[in-house]
Design a protein around this motif. Structure first.
Motif: not given
Lengths: 182, 182
Positions: A1-2, A5, A43-44, A64
């Motif tokens: 998860m770099s 978000v 993290s959705p 994104f």
DNA sequence: CCAAGGCGTTTAGAATAATAGACAACCTTC
DNA sequence: GAAGGTTGTCTATTATTCTAAACGCCTTGG
């Protein structure tokens, strides 16, 4: 998860001036969800992130893709305006540093007797403004008129024009012109 | 969840010729996860979708940007190549119908004595090829050489060039040129 | 024919995310 | 300063997703 978000979503939300609750309401989720996402404590799922973005609205692709490159300055304090005038005509630009502007907005200040002259370069585009204080004689093409506080003007820049302070006090104007001349 | 994340992922995975298990191994998830996602029976969290895409690898931005618009034809049977040649020089294009190609790949067939002539339009770009059968005399700029099966060539298209079949049998070549000339 | 190994799918249980609601902090307004 | 509004955060419960291990199907090779 770099990818961040959460911060990304927060930036987007801020950009649209929404509160967590307001966005949550529009998106059909709870405010807690937005909060947790923004803190990267969860993290959705793609579906819930989509729901949230629908409240903006913004597509997943845009979300994104957005590089979030240091969003340009929005607010400018009085002394943050770029001063580019001379002695008689003071010009203070809004968002001067911004590279890709669609127009130029300025705070102009004409001292008594100040005169831009009639031989101004007449560039393409349009410009307009509102007189704040003082009185100024504006000549556009063959027409001439003295404008006072609250008065305004708008013309195509191609027509030769001239500003002349005919009063005995300074004249202040807020103007906009497109395309940007400065 | 209007977007078909599952089908999209499957298409991407197929595009890379990976099995669910193989992708799962690379991504560090289980094959079941991939299966469930592809069937849209779950909506993956952004973090897990990212993990999966890292196995490809592909960015989230690319994943959501990819329009997946009816993926262009990949395989072309021999008789699906577009034939645009004349009597002496037969040109059979790969992916002729594809609108936005980066290059042109052709199967060329030169009959004995076939000659493109020296006065070809010399376009920008580069081109190259490999001789399959027969013999051809290729002239590029001042240099000339007879190439046989297995031989190849590569030059910048700006230099005047000429193909001439000097043998007594047909010469076949597979060539590529960029930017696409047909 | 059977065994081995590939494939995608399915299921029970563990891990994670979303909800509803409470909480403290911060403004206004009175 | 108290009442009422906002803000973002947090917690217990519910809902969803992920894993591990199986399943059935197909192909390959003995």
């Amino acid at each position: 998860m770099s990818i961040d978000v959460g911060g990304h979503l927060k930036a987007v939300r801020m950009m649209y001036g929404l509160s967590q609750r307001e966005l949550a309401k529009r998106a059909g989720v709870t405010n807690g969800t937005i909060s947790l996402i923004e803190q990267n404590r969860v993290s959705p799922s793609v579906s819930s992130l989509k729901k949230v973005l629908d409240g903006v609205p913004m597509s997943l692709a845009d979300f994104f893709t957005l590089d979030l490159q240091e969003s340009p300055q929005v607010f400018y304090a009085r002394d943050e305006l770029a001063d580019i005038g001379d002695r008689d005509v003071q010009l203070r630009l809004v968002a001067a540093k911004r590279t890709h502007r669609a127009m130029t907005i300025m705070h102009e200040r004409y001292r008594p007797k100040a005169d831009t002259g009639a031989d101004m370069l007449s560039h393409k585009g349009e410009e307009g403004g509102i007189i704040l204080t003082g009185h100024i004689e504006l000549t556009v093409g063959g027409q001439s008129r003295v404008l006072g506080p609250g008065d305004a003007y708008y013309f195509t820049s191609a027509v030769p024009h001239r500003f002349r302070n005919v009063g005995d006090e300074a004249c202040e104007i807020v103007s906009a012109s497109t395309p940007p001349t400065f």
